[in-house]
Design a protein around this motif. Structure first.
Motif, PDB file in Angstrom:
ATOM      1  N   SER A 200      92.670  79.482 101.833  1.00  0.00           N
ATOM      2  CA  SER A 200      91.576  79.950 100.976  1.00  0.00           C
ATOM      3  C   SER A 200      92.089  80.988  99.986  1.00  0.00           C
ATOM      4  O   SER A 200      92.719  81.972 100.379  1.00  0.00           O
ATOM      5  CB  SER A 200      90.461  80.585 101.810  1.00  0.00           C
ATOM      6  N   PRO A 201      91.806  80.815  98.699  1.00  0.00           N
ATOM      7  CA  PRO A 201      92.205  81.835  97.730  1.00  0.00           C
ATOM      8  C   PRO A 201      91.499  83.164  97.964  1.00  0.00           C
ATOM      9  O   PRO A 201      92.032  84.219  97.626  1.00  0.00           O
ATOM     10  CB  PRO A 201      91.804  81.229  96.378  1.00  0.00           C
ATOM     11  N   TRP A 202      90.306  83.117  98.578  1.00  0.00           N
ATOM     12  CA  TRP A 202      89.609  84.370  98.884  1.00  0.00           C
ATOM     13  C   TRP A 202      90.341  85.134  99.976  1.00  0.00           C
ATOM     14  O   TRP A 202      90.410  86.375  99.937  1.00  0.00           O
ATOM     15  CB  TRP A 202      88.166  84.088  99.302  1.00  0.00           C
ATOM     16  N   GLY A 203      90.906  84.418 100.947  1.00  0.00           N
ATOM     17  CA  GLY A 203      91.714  85.074 101.975  1.00  0.00           C
ATOM     18  C   GLY A 203      92.997  85.648 101.402  1.00  0.00           C
ATOM     19  O   GLY A 203      93.472  86.717 101.824  1.00  0.00           O
ATOM     20  N   TRP A 204      93.566  84.951 100.449  1.00  0.00           N
ATOM     21  CA  TRP A 204      94.772  85.416  99.736  1.00  0.00           C
ATOM     22  C   TRP A 204      94.488  86.743  99.027  1.00  0.00           C
ATOM     23  O   TRP A 204      95.244  87.720  99.171  1.00  0.00           O
ATOM     24  CB  TRP A 204      95.161  84.326  98.757  1.00  0.00           C
ATOM     25  N   ILE A 205      93.383  86.795  98.298  1.00  0.00           N
ATOM     26  CA  ILE A 205      93.012  88.032  97.602  1.00  0.00           C
ATOM     27  C   ILE A 205      92.793  89.162  98.605  1.00  0.00           C
ATOM     28  O   ILE A 205      93.259  90.292  98.396  1.00  0.00           O
ATOM     29  CB  ILE A 205      91.743  87.802  96.758  1.00  0.00           C
ATOM     30  N   ALA A 206      92.106  88.860  99.700  1.00  0.00           N
ATOM     31  CA  ALA A 206      91.827  89.893 100.698  1.00  0.00           C
ATOM     32  C   ALA A 206      93.118  90.451 101.290  1.00  0.00           C
ATOM     33  O   ALA A 206      93.269  91.668 101.474  1.00  0.00           O
ATOM     34  CB  ALA A 206      90.938  89.314 101.806  1.00  0.00           C
ATOM     35  N   GLU A 207      94.075  89.571 101.592  1.00  0.00           N
ATOM     36  CA  GLU A 207      95.350  90.028 102.147  1.00  0.00           C
ATOM     37  C   GLU A 207      96.129  90.863 101.151  1.00  0.00           C
ATOM     38  O   GLU A 207      96.742  91.882 101.504  1.00  0.00           O
ATOM     39  CB  GLU A 207      96.182  88.831 102.594  1.00  0.00           C
ATOM     40  N   MET A 208      96.135  90.456  99.878  1.00  0.00           N
ATOM     41  CA  MET A 208      96.840  91.243  98.869  1.00  0.00           C
ATOM     42  C   MET A 208      96.216  92.626  98.718  1.00  0.00           C
ATOM     43  O   MET A 208      96.899  93.602  98.375  1.00  0.00           O
ATOM     44  CB  MET A 208      96.845  90.513  97.532  1.00  0.00           C
ATOM     45  N   GLY A 209      94.933  92.735  99.002  1.00  0.00           N
ATOM     46  CA  GLY A 209      94.265  94.028  98.953  1.00  0.00           C
ATOM     47  C   GLY A 209      94.729  94.988 100.024  1.00  0.00           C
ATOM     48  O   GLY A 209      94.469  96.195  99.931  1.00  0.00           O
ATOM     49  N   ARG A 210      95.430  94.478 101.042  1.00  0.00           N
ATOM     50  CA  ARG A 210      95.967  95.333 102.093  1.00  0.00           C
ATOM     51  C   ARG A 210      97.412  95.775 101.825  1.00  0.00           C
ATOM     52  O   ARG A 210      98.006  96.489 102.616  1.00  0.00           O
ATOM     53  CB  ARG A 210      95.874  94.607 103.441  1.00  0.00           C
ATOM     54  N   MET A 211      97.968  95.316 100.712  1.00  0.00           N
ATOM     55  CA  MET A 211      99.324  95.693 100.347  1.00  0.00           C
ATOM     56  C   MET A 211      99.328  97.019  99.567  1.00  0.00           C
ATOM     57  O   MET A 211      98.341  97.392  98.942  1.00  0.00           O
ATOM     58  CB  MET A 211      99.964  94.610  99.467  1.00  0.00           C
ATOM     59  N   GLN A 212     100.471  97.696  99.585  1.00  0.00           N
ATOM     60  CA  GLN A 212     100.634  98.870  98.724  1.00  0.00           C
ATOM     61  C   GLN A 212     101.012  98.455  97.305  1.00  0.00           C
ATOM     62  O   GLN A 212     100.547  99.037  96.323  1.00  0.00           O
ATOM     63  CB  GLN A 212     101.726  99.794  99.265  1.00  0.00           C
ATOM     64  N   PHE A 213     101.827  97.381  97.225  1.00  0.00           N
ATOM     65  CA  PHE A 213     102.359  96.981  95.928  1.00  0.00           C
ATOM     66  C   PHE A 213     102.774  95.521  96.003  1.00  0.00           C
ATOM     67  O   PHE A 213     103.246  95.045  97.040  1.00  0.00           O
ATOM     68  CB  PHE A 213     103.572  97.851  95.578  1.00  0.00           C
ATOM     69  N   VAL A 214     102.574  94.814  94.890  1.00  0.00           N
ATOM     70  CA  VAL A 214     102.943  93.405  94.793  1.00  0.00           C
ATOM     71  C   VAL A 214     103.722  93.202  93.503  1.00  0.00           C
ATOM     72  O   VAL A 214     103.421  93.824  92.484  1.00  0.00           O
ATOM     73  CB  VAL A 214     101.681  92.502  94.806  1.00  0.00           C
ATOM     74  N   PHE A 215     104.718  92.331  93.546  1.00  0.00           N
ATOM     75  CA  PHE A 215     105.516  92.049  92.350  1.00  0.00           C
ATOM     76  C   PHE A 215     106.077  90.638  92.441  1.00  0.00           C
ATOM     77  O   PHE A 215     106.073  90.007  93.495  1.00  0.00           O
ATOM     78  CB  PHE A 215     106.659  93.066  92.194  1.00  0.00           C
ATOM     79  N   GLY A 216     106.550  90.137  91.300  1.00  0.00           N
ATOM     80  CA  GLY A 216     107.157  88.811  91.295  1.00  0.00           C
ATOM     81  C   GLY A 216     106.876  88.074  90.009  1.00  0.00           C
ATOM     82  O   GLY A 216     106.272  88.598  89.067  1.00  0.00           O
ATOM     83  N   ASN A 217     107.328  86.809  89.969  1.00  0.00           N
ATOM     84  CA  ASN A 217     107.258  86.044  88.725  1.00  0.00           C
ATOM     85  C   ASN A 217     106.177  84.969  88.725  1.00  0.00           C
ATOM     86  O   ASN A 217     106.143  84.117  87.845  1.00  0.00           O
ATOM     87  CB  ASN A 217     108.625  85.418  88.405  1.00  0.00           C
ATOM     88  N   ARG A 218     105.266  85.008  89.685  1.00  0.00           N
ATOM     89  CA  ARG A 218     104.121  84.107  89.707  1.00  0.00           C
ATOM     90  C   ARG A 218     102.926  84.831  89.083  1.00  0.00           C
ATOM     91  O   ARG A 218     102.458  85.847  89.609  1.00  0.00           O
ATOM     92  CB  ARG A 218     103.764  83.712  91.133  1.00  0.00           C
ATOM     93  N   LEU A 219     102.432  84.303  87.968  1.00  0.00           N
ATOM     94  CA  LEU A 219     101.330  84.948  87.275  1.00  0.00           C
ATOM     95  C   LEU A 219     100.139  85.166  88.198  1.00  0.00           C
ATOM     96  O   LEU A 219      99.621  86.286  88.337  1.00  0.00           O
ATOM     97  CB  LEU A 219     100.913  84.107  86.068  1.00  0.00           C
ATOM     98  N   HIS A 220      99.673  84.091  88.856  1.00  0.00           N
ATOM     99  CA  HIS A 220      98.483  84.231  89.681  1.00  0.00           C
ATOM    100  C   HIS A 220      98.767  84.869  91.035  1.00  0.00           C
ATOM    101  O   HIS A 220      97.840  85.357  91.690  1.00  0.00           O
ATOM    102  CB  HIS A 220      97.759  82.897  89.799  1.00  0.00           C
ATOM    103  N   GLY A 221     100.011  84.913  91.440  1.00  0.00           N
ATOM    104  CA  GLY A 221     100.362  85.717  92.602  1.00  0.00           C
ATOM    105  C   GLY A 221     100.090  87.188  92.334  1.00  0.00           C
ATOM    106  O   GLY A 221      99.599  87.924  93.199  1.00  0.00           O
TER     107      GLY A 221
END
Length: 414
Positions: free
Chosen positions: A287-308
């Motif tokens: 689920s993309p909603w679960g993906w967003i929720a998990e990313m909300g628990r990170m301190q920082f995200v980076f990389g070369n995927r635009l929608h990531g």
């Protein structure tokens, strides 16, 4: 009541099982983010919104034309890099579908895809390339592809007031093909506007250390990314990576190899011997909603995927994009998403270095105006939004709670 059909690979309110989701996301989970965003934006009480028709132009086009003309008042088409060279045949089929429709058709947020220099050079001379590749089509092949792009946009403009593109590079390309400047609207990517006009991103506390919860999104096809992966995996034991493509998803779900490693950089996590896979740090979200929720628990995200990176932003987490082509760069610039380009890096950047370069002041300052431009575009094309008065946003948000609670499939855990 306006009956709207949104072209989408999945229903945003339905949480599918992992393999079913992987096979119904258009080969990239990022497709789900912007279609879901459009569905939420159109959740007005005066609209009845449904999703589907993702492959309508490819499977029984005549039947879909009859269905859309009979059941709906408006066909809304969120698109990503649909103008890429390899998508020509599909674009031609979609053109025929649009021409046969009797209802208004609104394209939301399509982008060109070319080399990163196209974002600063004369965009009218773009030759569409492919992610991770340097070989360009011949001048004759490019001209043939340009004709297909022009025909598609012209077909849509016969059914709409204006045509929505992701950034100024794409607009310059289309105007260079002879399409009317005043009817090509730069609106960014609808995914960024998922949560409405009050949304902001705050950086929070640093610094990034080896104890930080981090996520790196990876497009394995991009040159130079292997060294970045290798360095950061070694430095940060809590670093995870969310896979977006179909083959990687299958590898995570089944535990079986999917890639020909004679043609891939072994430093990228596309094989089961990779440290991220073996360490249970490679994830796939049904689920993309679960993906967003998990990313909300990170301190920082980076990389070369635009929608990531956009998934992280929607979770409220600061992200830093490693831009690698014209479509990623034009969107980063338009939305003021912090970015670097790999060809500017003397050595592979670390998460800590990218964190120090990341500032969301410009993003937050630009957001209200960008959001207003997006809503104005929808209004221009006679679409009522959830922000125009009475809406169904509470109902919509309740419908996605199951998806938000859907955990990741973790590598090595079948």
């Amino acid at each position: 009541m306006t009956r709207i059909l949104i072209r989408a690979a999945q229903d945003p309110t339905v949480a599918l099982k992992a393999m079913a989701s992987a096979e119904r996301m258009g080969a990239n989970a990022g497709n789900l983010l912007y279609a879901n965003a459009v569905a939420r934006t159109l959740a007005a009480r005066s609209n009845r919104v449904e999703t589907g028709a993702f492959d309508a132009h490819l499977v029984d086009r005549a039947a879909w034309v009859r269905k859309i003309n009979k059941r709906y008042d408006h066909y809304v088409v969120p698109l990503a890099n649909a103008f890429r060279y390899k998508n020509g045949a599909s674009l031609e089929a979609m053109t025929e579908l649009v021409r046969a429709l009797d209802v208004p058709v609104t394209v939301v947020g399509v982008g060109a895809q070319a080399t990163i220099t196209a974002a600063s050079d004369d965009a009218r001379a773009i030759r569409m390339g492919k992610t991770g590749g340097r070989k360009l089509p011949s001048a004759a092949d490019s001209a043939f592809h340009d004709d297909r792009v022009r025909a598609f946009v012209e077909a849509v403009l016969e059914k709409s007031t204006s045509f929505g593109v992701r950034g100024p590079v794409t607009k310059a390309y289309l105007v260079g093909l002879g399409l009317p400047d005043e009817r090509i609207d730069v609106i960014g990517c609808p995914s960024v506007f998922t949560w409405g006009p009050e949304f902001r991103v705050h950086k929070g506390n640093g610094p990034v250390t080896e104890a930080s919860a981090l996520s790196m999104n990876i497009d394995y096809r991009v040159r130079g990314i292997g060294a970045v992966i290798e360095r950061n995996v070694a430095l940060y034991p809590r670093l995870t990576s969310v896979s977006q493509d179909l083959k990687s998803a299958r590898m995570i779900i089944t535990g079986e190899e999917q890639f020909d490693m004679t043609r891939r950089d072994p430093r990228t996590p596309v094989h089961t011997a990779h440290p991220l896979f073996r360490g249970g740090r490679l994830l796939f979200f049904a689920s993309p909603w679960g993906w967003i929720a998990e990313m909300g628990r990170m301190q920082f995200v980076f990389g070369n995927r635009l929608h990531g990176n956009i998934a992280a932003i929607l979770g409220g987490t600061p992200a830093h994009l490693l831009a690698h082509d014209s479509r990623t760069l034009e969107l980063a610039r338009y939305h003021a998403i912090p970015y670097s380009t790999l060809d500017e890096e003397a050595t592979p950047p670390t998460a800590a270095e990218l964190w120090d370069r990341t500032d969301y002041t410009a993003f937050n300052e630009a957001y209200p105006g960008r959001f207003g431009t997006y809503i104005d575009f929808l209004h221009r094309n006679e679409l009522v939004t959830a922000y125009d008065g009475r809406n169904r946003l509470p109902r919509f948000d309740r419908s996605i709670r199951r998806g938000q609670a859907t955990p990741a499939v973790v590598s090595g855990h079948k």
